[in-house]
Design a protein around this motif. Structure first.
Motif, PDB file in Angstrom:
ATOM      1  N   VAL A 178       0.830  -1.203   0.000  1.00 25.43           N
ATOM      2  CA  VAL A 178       0.000   0.000   0.000  1.00 25.43           C
ATOM      3  C   VAL A 178       0.870   1.261   0.000  1.00 25.43           C
ATOM      4  CG1 VAL A 178      -1.645   1.287   1.413  1.00 25.43           C
ATOM      5  CG2 VAL A 178      -2.048  -1.118   0.896  1.00 25.43           C
ATOM      6  N   VAL A 179       2.002   1.224   0.686  1.00 25.03           N
ATOM      7  CA  VAL A 179       2.866   2.413   0.684  1.00 25.03           C
ATOM      8  C   VAL A 179       3.440   2.639  -0.721  1.00 25.03           C
ATOM      9  CG1 VAL A 179       4.983   3.427   1.593  1.00 25.03           C
ATOM     10  CG2 VAL A 179       3.379   2.302   3.138  1.00 25.03           C
TER      11      VAL A 179
ATOM     12  N   ASN B 206      -4.736   4.737  11.497  1.00 19.94           N
ATOM     13  CA  ASN B 206      -3.536   4.400  12.260  1.00 19.94           C
ATOM     14  C   ASN B 206      -2.779   5.707  12.513  1.00 19.94           C
ATOM     15  OD1 ASN B 206      -0.975   3.606  13.061  1.00 19.94           O
ATOM     16  ND2 ASN B 206      -0.429   2.639  11.138  1.00 19.94           N
TER      17      ASN B 206
ATOM     18  N   ASP C  59      -6.789   4.916   2.164  1.00 21.85           N
ATOM     19  CA  ASP C  59      -5.997   3.730   2.518  1.00 21.85           C
ATOM     20  C   ASP C  59      -6.814   2.922   3.518  1.00 21.85           C
ATOM     21  OD1 ASP C  59      -4.337   1.926   3.825  1.00 21.85           O
ATOM     22  OD2 ASP C  59      -2.633   3.281   3.948  1.00 21.85           O
TER      23      ASP C  59
ATOM     24  N   HIS D  99      -6.520  -1.345   6.997  1.00 24.42           N
ATOM     25  CA  HIS D  99      -6.923  -1.876   8.313  1.00 24.42           C
ATOM     26  C   HIS D  99      -8.401  -2.247   8.372  1.00 24.42           C
ATOM     27  CE1 HIS D  99      -3.112  -1.009  10.399  1.00 24.42           C
ATOM     28  NE2 HIS D  99      -3.054   0.080   9.670  1.00 24.42           N
TER      29      HIS D  99
ATOM     30  N   LYS E 230      -2.272  -6.876   6.410  1.00 24.74           N
ATOM     31  CA  LYS E 230      -2.401  -6.625   7.856  1.00 24.74           C
ATOM     32  C   LYS E 230      -3.305  -7.688   8.469  1.00 24.74           C
ATOM     33  CE  LYS E 230      -0.213  -2.759   8.288  1.00 24.74           C
ATOM     34  NZ  LYS E 230       1.114  -3.291   8.048  1.00 24.74           N
TER      35      LYS E 230
HETATM   36  C1  LIG Z   1      -2.252   2.820   7.166  1.00 25.53           C
HETATM   37  C2  LIG Z   1      -1.182   1.920   6.634  1.00 25.53           C
HETATM   38  N1  LIG Z   1      -0.948   1.870   5.313  1.00 25.53           N
HETATM   39  C3  LIG Z   1       0.001   1.058   4.804  1.00 25.53           C
HETATM   40  C4  LIG Z   1       0.772   0.262   5.624  1.00 25.53           C
HETATM   41  C5  LIG Z   1       1.845  -0.590   5.042  1.00 25.53           C
HETATM   42  O1  LIG Z   1       1.344  -1.334   4.010  1.00 25.53           O
HETATM   43  P1  LIG Z   1       2.287  -2.112   3.007  1.00 25.53           P
HETATM   44  O2  LIG Z   1       3.147  -3.026   3.787  1.00 25.53           O
HETATM   45  O3  LIG Z   1       1.296  -2.807   2.136  1.00 25.53           O
HETATM   46  O4  LIG Z   1       3.062  -1.070   2.269  1.00 25.53           O
HETATM   47  C6  LIG Z   1       0.573   0.296   7.003  1.00 25.53           C
HETATM   48  C7  LIG Z   1       1.403  -0.527   7.903  1.00 25.53           C
HETATM   49  O5  LIG Z   1       1.447  -0.336   9.083  1.00 25.53           O
HETATM   50  C8  LIG Z   1      -0.434   1.140   7.516  1.00 25.53           C
HETATM   51  O6  LIG Z   1      -0.681   1.204   8.825  1.00 25.53           O
END
Ligand SMILES: Cc1ncc(COP(=O)(O)O)c(C=O)c1O
Length: 393
Positions: free
Chosen positions: A99-100, A176, A204, A207, A240
């Protein structure tokens, strides 16, 4: 599934498995000898059917370039539809390796260098770095504290969107680290402001399966029967929920065809990564079979949260444990019981815990810690006892 049965069946030792959380503490905390409650993954093995699906695929022995099978779409769409009423269409879906990664790609593809991008702090740190690392300008609206929960400051958001000519807003939903599951009214108000100000919204929703309070999750895509969906992109993944982060598969959902075309051109130019074979094998099995497992894990998170909240606030009534509606991350304000400039030292050297310190989520987080609750209750009992003793001392 009962909490004790879940823990007995799925809790697993992760030290010496190249785990960032257990074996990577040295780099951040200067020692690996702390109880780790930081990185947002869990201490639990995946559902059996996920391991079996991976073993079957591994047994084939060839791992060349792969397509996403139709069965994957079916499993993911069914999960979204039956659990949350979120209706998705095949054409809308693109894949990422996290996601990041997708947040950064979207900032790059949907804005220009120098454009303003809004985030609501305190928020997961990469929300800020995907803006600044891509030479965009962050515009911050702080969430408002109201008793033991947070709210969006809609007036501040609208004023800043206008004044700073913001192009994109990155929303964390559920949020988060503050643990909010946004209500449909809050989401509708925010989406309406974004529509009026011609600001695209990226939601996003990584969660979204981790709902532990009373408020149900609703996707931004479903607000007013999808009225706003042409003005938003939704991101999520199974990582997650089912502890699959290292398998690197995630979703980018873009209902608006023009926006999708823009995204597709840009991703082609960047040669940005798109999903992963083993991630998709695992995710499909998790979506098909993981509901009972997930209920067990959420029972553990709820139990840990109640224990932490009750024990800490009984011992120190001036300390605040914020309500946990979603995520497995507790947000705790220690500023009234530990001097803010001593907090890191007290947590690391006295309590001997590896937690995330609040300022990682923005300056408004100073004096707070974030505690990962997706761990066997024995770890939370140990951590709470250590924290109480350290505060007392
Ligand atoms: C809100 C949020 N987005 C993305 C991520 C990370 O996602 P990814 O590992 O798919 O990049 C996290 C991880 O803690 C998160 O809390």
């Amino acid at each position: 599934m009962e909490l004790t049965e879940f823990v007995a069946k799925y809790a697993v030792e992760r030290r010496h498995t190249s785990s960032v959380k257990w074996d990577g503490m040295q780099e951040k905390y200067g020692t690996n000898d702390l109880l780790p409650l930081w990185v947002a993954d869990t201490e639990f093995k995946v559902p059996e059917a996920v391991t079996e699906a991976l073993q079957n695929r591994i047994a084939h022995g060839a791992y060349g370039y792969s397509l996403t099978p139709e069965s994957y779409y079916e499993a993911y769409f069914k999960w979204q539809q039956t659990r949350y009423g979120t209706e998705l269409e095949h054409d809308w879906l693109r894949f990422g390796t996290g996601v990041v990664q997708s947040l950064s790609t979207l900032v790059t593809c949907l804005t220009e260098p120098g454009d303003a991008v809004m985030i609501l702090q305190p928020v997961y740190a990469p929300f800020l770095s995907v803006i600044t690392d891509n030479q965009r300008i962050p515009v911050i609206s702080n969430l408002k504290r109201n008793g033991t929960h947070y709210e969006m400051d809609l007036a501040d958001i609208q004023a800043k969107l206008q004044a700073k000519e913001v192009k994109l807003l990155l929303l964390c939903s559920p949020h988060n680290p503050v643990g909010r599951v946004w209500s449909s009214t809050e989401l509708a108000d925010l989406l309406e402001i974004c529509r009026q100000e011609k600001v695209l919204l990226v939601s996003d929703e990584i969660h979204h399966d981790l709902i532990v309070g009373k408020r149900p999750f609703i996707s931004a895509l479903s607000i007013k029967e999808g009225y706003y969906r042409d003005n938003l992109v939704m991101l999520d993944s199974a990582s997650k929920t089912f502890n699959l982060a290292a398998l690197q598969n995630s979703h980018v959902v873009i209902p608006n065809p023009q926006l999708r075309e823009r995204y597709d051109h840009c991703v082609a130019r960047l040669h940005a990564p798109s999903g992963s074979l083993l991630g998709q094998v695992a995710d499909e099995a998790a979506y098909r079979t993981g509901a009972t497992w997930l209920a067990g894990m959420l029972a553990v998170v709820k139990h840990n949260y109640e224990y932490l909240k009750k024990t800490l606030t009984t011992a120190f009534p001036q300390l605040t444990v914020y309500e946990l509606e979603g995520t497995y991350l507790a947000w705790v304000d220690l500023s009234q019981v530990v001097p803010v400039d001593k907090l890191e030292w007290v947590i690391k050297h006295q309590a001997r815990l590896a937690v995330d310190f609040g300022e990682e989520f923005g300056p408004v987080g100073k004096g707070f810690i974030r505690i990962n609750l997706a761990t066997p209750p024995a770890n939370i009992e140990k951590a709470v006892a250590a924290l109480c003793a350290a505060i007392q001392a």
